[in-house]
Design a protein around this motif. Structure first.
Motif, PDB file in Angstrom:
ATOM      1  N   ALA A  66       0.833  -1.197   0.000  1.00 10.76           N
ATOM      2  CA  ALA A  66       0.000   0.000   0.000  1.00 10.76           C
ATOM      3  C   ALA A  66       0.869   1.248   0.000  1.00 10.76           C
ATOM      4  O   ALA A  66       1.950   1.274   0.599  1.00 10.76           O
ATOM      5  N   HIS A  67       0.388   2.280  -0.679  1.00 10.99           N
ATOM      6  CA  HIS A  67       1.063   3.580  -0.675  1.00 10.99           C
ATOM      7  C   HIS A  67       0.671   4.388   0.558  1.00 10.99           C
ATOM      8  O   HIS A  67       1.416   5.269   0.990  1.00 10.99           O
ATOM      9  N   ARG A  68      -0.507   4.083   1.089  1.00  9.63           N
ATOM     10  CA  ARG A  68      -0.956   4.749   2.313  1.00  9.63           C
ATOM     11  C   ARG A  68      -1.760   3.742   3.119  1.00  9.63           C
ATOM     12  O   ARG A  68      -2.656   3.083   2.598  1.00  9.63           O
ATOM     13  N   ALA A  82     -21.340  -0.591   3.312  1.00 14.08           N
ATOM     14  CA  ALA A  82     -20.157  -0.783   4.156  1.00 14.08           C
ATOM     15  C   ALA A  82     -18.941  -0.186   3.467  1.00 14.08           C
ATOM     16  O   ALA A  82     -18.722  -0.391   2.275  1.00 14.08           O
ATOM     17  N   ARG A  83     -18.129   0.548   4.206  1.00 13.42           N
ATOM     18  CA  ARG A  83     -16.927   1.177   3.652  1.00 13.42           C
ATOM     19  C   ARG A  83     -15.707   0.582   4.356  1.00 13.42           C
ATOM     20  O   ARG A  83     -15.519   0.756   5.556  1.00 13.42           O
ATOM     21  N   TRP A  84     -14.878  -0.093   3.570  1.00 14.62           N
ATOM     22  CA  TRP A  84     -13.738  -0.819   4.110  1.00 14.62           C
ATOM     23  C   TRP A  84     -12.448  -0.024   3.952  1.00 14.62           C
ATOM     24  O   TRP A  84     -12.217   0.613   2.930  1.00 14.62           O
ATOM     25  N   PHE A  85     -11.601  -0.100   4.959  1.00 12.47           N
ATOM     26  CA  PHE A  85     -10.215   0.399   4.910  1.00 12.47           C
ATOM     27  C   PHE A  85     -10.131   1.812   4.314  1.00 12.47           C
ATOM     28  O   PHE A  85      -9.353   2.072   3.390  1.00 12.47           O
ATOM     29  N   ARG A  86     -10.923   2.700   4.885  1.00  9.64           N
ATOM     30  CA  ARG A  86     -10.923   4.082   4.400  1.00  9.64           C
ATOM     31  C   ARG A  86      -9.561   4.715   4.664  1.00  9.64           C
ATOM     32  O   ARG A  86      -8.932   4.493   5.689  1.00  9.64           O
ATOM     33  N   GLY A  87      -9.134   5.506   3.691  1.00  7.78           N
ATOM     34  CA  GLY A  87      -7.843   6.177   3.790  1.00  7.78           C
ATOM     35  C   GLY A  87      -6.706   5.425   3.140  1.00  7.78           C
ATOM     36  O   GLY A  87      -5.636   5.989   2.896  1.00  7.78           O
ATOM     37  N   ALA A  88      -6.918   4.125   2.837  1.00  5.80           N
ATOM     38  CA  ALA A  88      -5.863   3.340   2.204  1.00  5.80           C
ATOM     39  C   ALA A  88      -5.685   3.772   0.752  1.00  5.80           C
ATOM     40  O   ALA A  88      -6.636   4.188   0.088  1.00  5.80           O
TER      41      ALA A  88
END
Length: 657
Positions: A66-68, A82-88
């Motif tokens: 991952a870059h972030r 459903a929102r998974w791994f926000r910010g990745a």
């Protein structure tokens, strides 16, 4: 109905925790979380009860590139929404190419004279060149690229190049007719079409120049067309005017660069069958597919570096997308392009020997066909490297399970799996930690809270019910294309029980935790209060030696009567449907199911209508027999054998007289 425990065909070896990838994962959980589980059932219950911790553990265990890094694992547990791994920020293609093994792809094609072997570095080079070529055509983040290509290495290169740019990939197999392809891809307004000039299917040479021309005319959004010379050595500019040859797309080298995208950024678009209406364009995201597929391939199929992963598929079936993800776990992806029955049904098993396949995936109908043809692959071929066999596309009959262990290999992990295009994965399957029972899917997959609901929406064990998923999965669709308010999405899965995914299959979950899927819930047979799935019916009928294939439909009675049960059979060789055979079929159904499921009519037919992915068209046939016009209920371009509908159209007309 009393459920007798079936035969155990395989049990986990004593050292499974030391030798399997799921055993290594369990040791990881012990080191990092001080967790231990004495059984698969306890591990599964933790994975669906503590879903944030489970999916976070997979992110860490598989060292997702991952870059972030993400913030919260799950922002909301709503379904849908459903929102998974926000910010990745990550990219599927980067993970695939970083993890690709020394040999990334091995491919066999009936159109080519020799097998193709592509190393990891060679694959990266081709992807970087293809990405540079797409950039020259103006492709950028969010643009759609459509492939009308067979199951060959170039299709994987096109997909990974598209993904590396943050563009969106979609594919249709070249056996699809232009109308079927246009019905799918016109919805997504592609910028670039990548097509082949043709292919060979067994001994037949199939030119696709006219179909490509018609498809280009149907897609006003196209700004460029790329042609892969698959059937011929070079692209004829007179047959493909204005098109760019594949080799020109890859003509310039460039650094391999990956566009960082959010976890739910669209990766590719898959389509529902499209046999009964405009196909749904199902959008899947980079992160959800990446995380779900590494889980399935490593922890359930036990795949990793050194494995050669094969699944017989075309580019029009989600199993192609699943197969490509073998790169994510370091396995060599093995491709086959052509007719699996040419020159005979041993073709795929011969390829497994030649190419050193360690995991052999196919469809249940193919395994049934091999069984009925009397094949003994384990005797006739060197399958010593083979560790696993996968089956999907339809329920595998108990006799099919037993044939695999008797005639292919006794030490194999047989994974009968079920899931779908909607989630691009399996949510019930096999595990190295769980026995294989004849005729049953071994377990519910980790992280997939699959349940069986009775008509009141209560979970039941040991009873037939609706297959539902009651907790979100990362690979559930990001959206449907052109469905901004999510209305079609909600109507497709959440219409009956809000917040619960209703998949449309009948399932029985046994007290052992294994599963039996008996067919589509919209094709159920229910007479006199006795309800069964169609696969149970076929298991009885197709065990009769004279019957090659069958299809059953129930025509209900609006006045409340039992209706009419119609059985259609394809007979073997010189067999005829006489009174004696009809009586034997009726007796088998009476004894195997119930007296209420003896057909009112039995018809011999030349063929069973099927999709291009070999699924029986029970609902369209029923609608035709109820008087609906065939052009309304079935798209010939999405069928393997559209001519098979003629019998049912004529029968419907005769019944109306």
């Amino acid at each position: 109905m009393e459920i007798l425990e079936p035969k155990v065909l395989w049990t986990p070896p004593h050292d499974v925790l030391e030798t399997s990838r799921v055993g290594d994962y369990l040791r990881f959980l012990g080191r990092t979380r001080n967790l231990s589980f004495d059984s698969y059932d306890l591990l599964w219950r933790w994975s669906v009860g503590q879903i944030e911790e489970f999916w976070q553990s997979l992110w860490e265990y598989f060292e997702i590139v991952a870059h972030r890094q993400p913030g919260a694992v799950l922002g909301a547990r709503d379904m849908p929404g459903a929102r998974w791994f926000r910010g990745a920020a990550l990219n599927y293609a980067e993970h695939a190419l970083v993890r690709a093994g020394d040999v990334a792809i091995v491919a066999r094609s009936q159109t080519r004279d020799a097998d193709v072997v592509i190393t990891g570095p060679e694959l990266s080079d081709r992807v970087s060149r293809a990405a540079a070529g797409l950039r020259r055509l103006g492709v950028g983040r969010g643009d759609r690229i459509v492939a009308y290509l067979p199951n060959v290495p170039e299709t994987i290169v096109a997909f990974l190049a598209t993904a590396s740019l943050g563009a969106i990939f979609s594919s249709c197999a070249p056996e699809f007719g232009p109308r079927a392809v246009a019905d799918r891809v016109r919805q997504i307004e592609p910028r670039v079409l990548i097509a082949c000039d043709g292919y060979r299917y067994g001994p037949r040479e199939i030119d696709r120049a006219d179909e490509v021309a018609r498809l280009r005319a149907e897609l006003p959004s196209l700004q460029a067309t790329v042609i892969l010379p698959h059937l011929r050595e070079a692209v004829d500019p007179h047959r493909f005017p204005g098109a760019l040859p594949w080799q020109d797309l890859l003509s310039e080298s460039a650094p391999l660069v990956f566009e960082p995208v959010p976890f739910d950024h669209p990766l590719y678009i898959l389509y529902s069958s499209g046999t009964t209406g405009l196909p749904k364009a199902i959008v899947h995201g980079h992160g959800g597919i990446l995380l779900e597929h590494v889980k399935m391939l490593a922890l359930h199929h036990d795949l990793g570096t050194g494995d050669r992963f094969f699944w017989f598929t075309t580019t029009g079936w989600m199993m192609w997308n699943y197969l490509v993800s073998g790169l994510l776990v370091g396995s060599t992806v093995v491709l086959f392009d052509g007719d699996p029955a040419y020159p005979d049904l041993s073709t795929l098993w011969r390829s497994a020997e030649d190419l050193g396949v360690t995991y052999f995936g196919t469809s249940a109908p193919y395994l049934h066909a091999c069984m009925r043809a009397g094949l003994e692959p384990g005797r006739d071929f060197d399958l010593s490297r083979l560790r696993g066999v996968g089956s999907t596309g339809a329920p595998l009959l108990p006799a099919g399970f037993e044939w695999v262990y008797e005639k292919v290999g006794r030490d194999l992990l047989l994974g009968s799996v079920s899931g779908g295009t909607d989630v691009c994965t399996a949510f019930v399957g096999a595990s190295p930690l769980v026995p294989v029972w004849s005729g049953e899917i071994s377990c519910r997959c980790l992280g997939a809270k699959v349940e069986s609901f009775d008509p009141e929406g209560r979970p039941v064990i040991g009873e037939l019910g609706e297959l539902v998923i009651t907790e979100p999965l990362p690979s559930m669709p990001v959206s449907f294309w052109n469905d901004p308010a999510g209305e079609r999405y909600r109507a497709s899965y959440f219409d009956r029980w809000p917040g619960v995914w209703r998949h449309g299959d009948w399932i029985r979950i046994t007290p052992r935790g294994s599963c039996i899927i008996t067919g589509r819930s919209d094709a159920t047979l229910k007479r006199g209060g006795v309800r069964i799935g169609t696969s149970e019916f076929y298991g009885v009928v197709e065990s009769i030696p004279e019957v090659a294939e069958s299809l059953v439909v129930h025509l209900s009675d609006d006045s409340g009567g039992p209706g009419r049960l119609l059985l259609f059979v394809v007979l073997r060789d010189a067999a005829g449907l006489d009174d004696a055979l009809a009586a034997r079929i009726g007796h088998a159904l009476r004894e195997g199911l119930s007296p209420r499921h003896v057909p009112d009519e039995i018809h011999a037919v030349p063929g069973i209508p099927k999709t291009l992915n070999n699924k029986k068209l029970e609902v369209p046939v029923r609608r035709i027999l109820c008087g609906e016009p065939p052009e309304k209920v079935a798209n010939p371009g999405a069928m393997a054998n559209p001519e098979s509908l003629e019998f049912f159209v004529e029968l419907a007309a005769a019944r109306r007289k």
